[in-house]
Write an enzyme that holds these catalytic residues in place. Structure first.
Site, PDB file in Angstrom:
ATOM      1  N   SER A 145     -17.218  57.638  55.866  1.00 24.61           N
ATOM      2  CA  SER A 145     -17.503  58.958  55.320  1.00 24.61           C
ATOM      3  C   SER A 145     -18.605  59.608  56.150  1.00 24.61           C
ATOM      4  O   SER A 145     -19.750  59.171  56.145  1.00 24.61           O
ATOM      5  CB  SER A 145     -17.940  58.831  53.864  1.00 24.61           C
ATOM      6  OG  SER A 145     -18.339  60.087  53.397  1.00 24.61           O
TER       7      SER A 145
ATOM      8  N   HIS B  39     -13.438  60.323  57.438  1.00 18.95           N
ATOM      9  CA  HIS B  39     -13.366  60.982  56.127  1.00 18.95           C
ATOM     10  C   HIS B  39     -14.412  62.087  56.052  1.00 18.95           C
ATOM     11  O   HIS B  39     -15.603  61.846  56.291  1.00 18.95           O
ATOM     12  CB  HIS B  39     -13.618  59.928  55.038  1.00 18.95           C
ATOM     13  CG  HIS B  39     -13.404  60.426  53.642  1.00 18.95           C
ATOM     14  ND1 HIS B  39     -12.154  60.533  53.082  1.00 18.95           N
ATOM     15  CD2 HIS B  39     -14.285  60.836  52.686  1.00 18.95           C
ATOM     16  CE1 HIS B  39     -12.275  60.980  51.834  1.00 18.95           C
ATOM     17  NE2 HIS B  39     -13.549  61.182  51.575  1.00 18.95           N
TER      18      HIS B  39
ATOM     19  N   ASP C 107     -16.064  65.011  53.658  1.00 20.84           N
ATOM     20  CA  ASP C 107     -16.225  65.448  52.267  1.00 20.84           C
ATOM     21  C   ASP C 107     -16.571  66.923  52.205  1.00 20.84           C
ATOM     22  O   ASP C 107     -17.640  67.341  52.652  1.00 20.84           O
ATOM     23  CB  ASP C 107     -17.349  64.646  51.595  1.00 20.84           C
ATOM     24  CG  ASP C 107     -16.910  63.224  51.292  1.00 20.84           C
ATOM     25  OD1 ASP C 107     -15.910  63.062  50.582  1.00 20.84           O
ATOM     26  OD2 ASP C 107     -17.562  62.278  51.778  1.00 20.84           O
TER      27      ASP C 107
ATOM     28  N   MET D  22     -17.387  69.939  49.806  1.00 22.28           N
ATOM     29  CA  MET D  22     -17.814  70.243  48.435  1.00 22.28           C
ATOM     30  C   MET D  22     -18.295  71.683  48.372  1.00 22.28           C
ATOM     31  O   MET D  22     -18.989  72.153  49.280  1.00 22.28           O
ATOM     32  CB  MET D  22     -18.955  69.315  48.007  1.00 22.28           C
ATOM     33  CG  MET D  22     -18.681  67.840  48.202  1.00 22.28           C
ATOM     34  SD  MET D  22     -20.044  66.829  47.551  1.00 22.28           S
ATOM     35  CE  MET D  22     -19.673  65.241  48.282  1.00 22.28           C
TER      36      MET D  22
ATOM     37  N   HIS E  45     -11.309  65.577  52.274  1.00 22.69           N
ATOM     38  CA  HIS E  45     -11.304  65.442  50.813  1.00 22.69           C
ATOM     39  C   HIS E  45     -11.953  66.687  50.219  1.00 22.69           C
ATOM     40  O   HIS E  45     -13.157  66.874  50.340  1.00 22.69           O
ATOM     41  CB  HIS E  45     -12.065  64.161  50.433  1.00 22.69           C
ATOM     42  CG  HIS E  45     -12.230  63.968  48.961  1.00 22.69           C
ATOM     43  ND1 HIS E  45     -13.175  63.102  48.435  1.00 22.69           N
ATOM     44  CD2 HIS E  45     -11.596  64.519  47.894  1.00 22.69           C
ATOM     45  CE1 HIS E  45     -13.102  63.135  47.111  1.00 22.69           C
ATOM     46  NE2 HIS E  45     -12.160  63.989  46.767  1.00 22.69           N
TER      47      HIS E  45
ATOM     48  N   MET F  24     -13.331  68.704  47.446  1.00 23.97           N
ATOM     49  CA  MET F  24     -13.885  68.741  46.093  1.00 23.97           C
ATOM     50  C   MET F  24     -14.293  70.180  45.840  1.00 23.97           C
ATOM     51  O   MET F  24     -15.463  70.541  45.842  1.00 23.97           O
ATOM     52  CB  MET F  24     -15.063  67.770  45.987  1.00 23.97           C
ATOM     53  CG  MET F  24     -14.611  66.318  46.050  1.00 23.97           C
ATOM     54  SD  MET F  24     -15.965  65.164  46.343  1.00 23.97           S
ATOM     55  CE  MET F  24     -15.913  65.065  48.116  1.00 23.97           C
TER      56      MET F  24
ATOM     57  N   MET G 157     -10.856  57.939  42.753  1.00 23.64           N
ATOM     58  CA  MET G 157     -12.314  57.983  42.868  1.00 23.64           C
ATOM     59  C   MET G 157     -12.919  56.801  42.103  1.00 23.64           C
ATOM     60  O   MET G 157     -12.610  56.591  40.931  1.00 23.64           O
ATOM     61  CB  MET G 157     -12.860  59.296  42.295  1.00 23.64           C
ATOM     62  CG  MET G 157     -12.519  60.536  43.106  1.00 23.64           C
ATOM     63  SD  MET G 157     -13.111  60.495  44.821  1.00 23.64           S
ATOM     64  CE  MET G 157     -14.888  60.381  44.604  1.00 23.64           C
TER      65      MET G 157
ATOM     66  N   ASP H  30     -12.622  55.615  47.034  1.00 23.71           N
ATOM     67  CA  ASP H  30     -13.803  56.266  47.586  1.00 23.71           C
ATOM     68  C   ASP H  30     -14.920  56.192  46.548  1.00 23.71           C
ATOM     69  O   ASP H  30     -14.754  56.674  45.433  1.00 23.71           O
ATOM     70  CB  ASP H  30     -13.456  57.726  47.906  1.00 23.71           C
ATOM     71  CG  ASP H  30     -14.628  58.514  48.481  1.00 23.71           C
ATOM     72  OD1 ASP H  30     -15.699  57.929  48.721  1.00 23.71           O
ATOM     73  OD2 ASP H  30     -14.457  59.737  48.691  1.00 23.71           O
TER      74      ASP H  30
END
Length: 228
Positions: free
Chosen positions: A14, A39, A41, A43, A74, A76, A149, A183
Site C-alpha cells: 500500500s 495498491h 488508496d 480517499m 481502491h 474510498m 476489508m 486489506d
C-alpha cells in the site's frame, strides 16, 4: 474433492505507507523487492474521514514505473462513478469501488462502465456489510476482484479483524477462481490466517514499509501465503 485453479498469490504494498515526496522511487523500490501489484488508496474525505490522493497522482506513478505494472486503485469515495474516466486516463489497471457507495439500482451500470473503460472491476465491502448483494453481482459475472476489508476503511494502523475470515471462506467456496483481496492489518503475523481462509491478494502498508528489511518481508509474506 475440489478441482479448480485458484488464482495466484499477489502481494500489493500500500503506497500510502511510502514517502509521498518520493512516490515514484518508492513504487520502483517495491517492485524491485518483488511486489506483484501496487495498491493506491484514494480517499475523498466524505466516504471516509481521510483525504489522500486522486487521479493526477496515479498518473505520475504510472509514468514512473514499468509499463506492465499493475496499479490497483481502491476508491474510498462517495461517488466512484464520477472518477472512472479520470482513472482510466491516468493509467489505473484495477478500479475497486465500495458497494456501500453506490445505490443498488445503479451498481450494475457502474461496474459495466469500469469494465468498458478497460480496467479490472473490483468491489470492496466494509466489515459491517454482508455479502448478499455482492453475491448477486458475482453470479452475473460483473466483478473481477472482491476486496474484503479487514479493518474499517479510512484509518491507518488498525488491527486485523480475524472475524472477517468467514466472508473470505464463503466467497472462496462459492467462487473458486475469484481474485479475493484482503486489506487492513496484513503482516507476517496475520497473512497465513487470511490465506488459509482463501484470500490470494494481500495489501500490506506498514507491514512492509515499516519492516526492518522490507525486501526480506516481501519474500516472507509471499512464502507464508503460498505455503498454506
Amino acid at each position: 474433492v475440489y478441482c479448480f485453479i485458484m488464482p495466484s498469490v499477489k502481494i500489493a504494498p500500500s503506497m500510502l505507507s511510502g514517502d509521498f515526496a518520493r512516490l515514484g522511487e518508492e513504487a520502483n523500490r517495491m517492485l524491485s523487492y518483488g511486489a506483484d501489484w501496487l495498491h493506491l488508496d484514494v480517499m475523498d474525505g466524505h466516504f471516509v474521514p481521510n483525504l489522500t490522493i486522486g487521479a493526477p497522482v496515479v498518473k505520475w506513478v504510472r509514468n514512473a514505473v514499468p509499463e506492465n505494472t499493475y496499479l490497483d486503485c481502491h476508491l474510498m469515495v462517495s461517488n466512484p462513478r464520477q472518477w472512472i474516466k479520470d482513472f482510466q486516463q491516468a493509467g489505473a489497471s484495477g478500479y475497486t469501488i465500495h458497494i456501500e457507495a453506490v445505490p443498488e439500482n445503479d451498481i450494475e451500470d457502474v461496474l459495466k462502465e469500469i469494465k468498458e473503460a478497460g480496467m479490472a472491476v473490483g468491489v470492496a465491502v466494509k466489515p459491517k456489510t454482508d455479502l448478499m448483494q455482492l453475491k448477486t453481482l458475482l453470479q452475473k459475472n460483473l466483478i473481477d476482484m472482491v476486496l474484503i476489508m479487514t479493518v474499517e476503511p479510512g484509518f491507518g494502523g488498525q488491527s486485523f479483524m480475524e472475524d472477517m475470515m468467514p466472508k473470505v471462506e464463503d466467497l472462496r467456496k462459492s467462487f473458486p477462481s475469484l481474485e479475493i483481496q484482503v486489506d487492513g492489518g496484513i503482516s507476517d503475523k496475520t497473512i497465513e490466517i487470511a490465506a488459509k481462509a482463501g484470500a490470494n491478494v494481500f495489501v500490506s502498508g506498514s507491514g512492509i514499509f515499516k519492516a526492518d528489511d522490507p525486501k526480506e518481508m516481501m519474500g516472507v509474506l509471499k512464502k507464508l501465503a503460498s505455503e498454506v
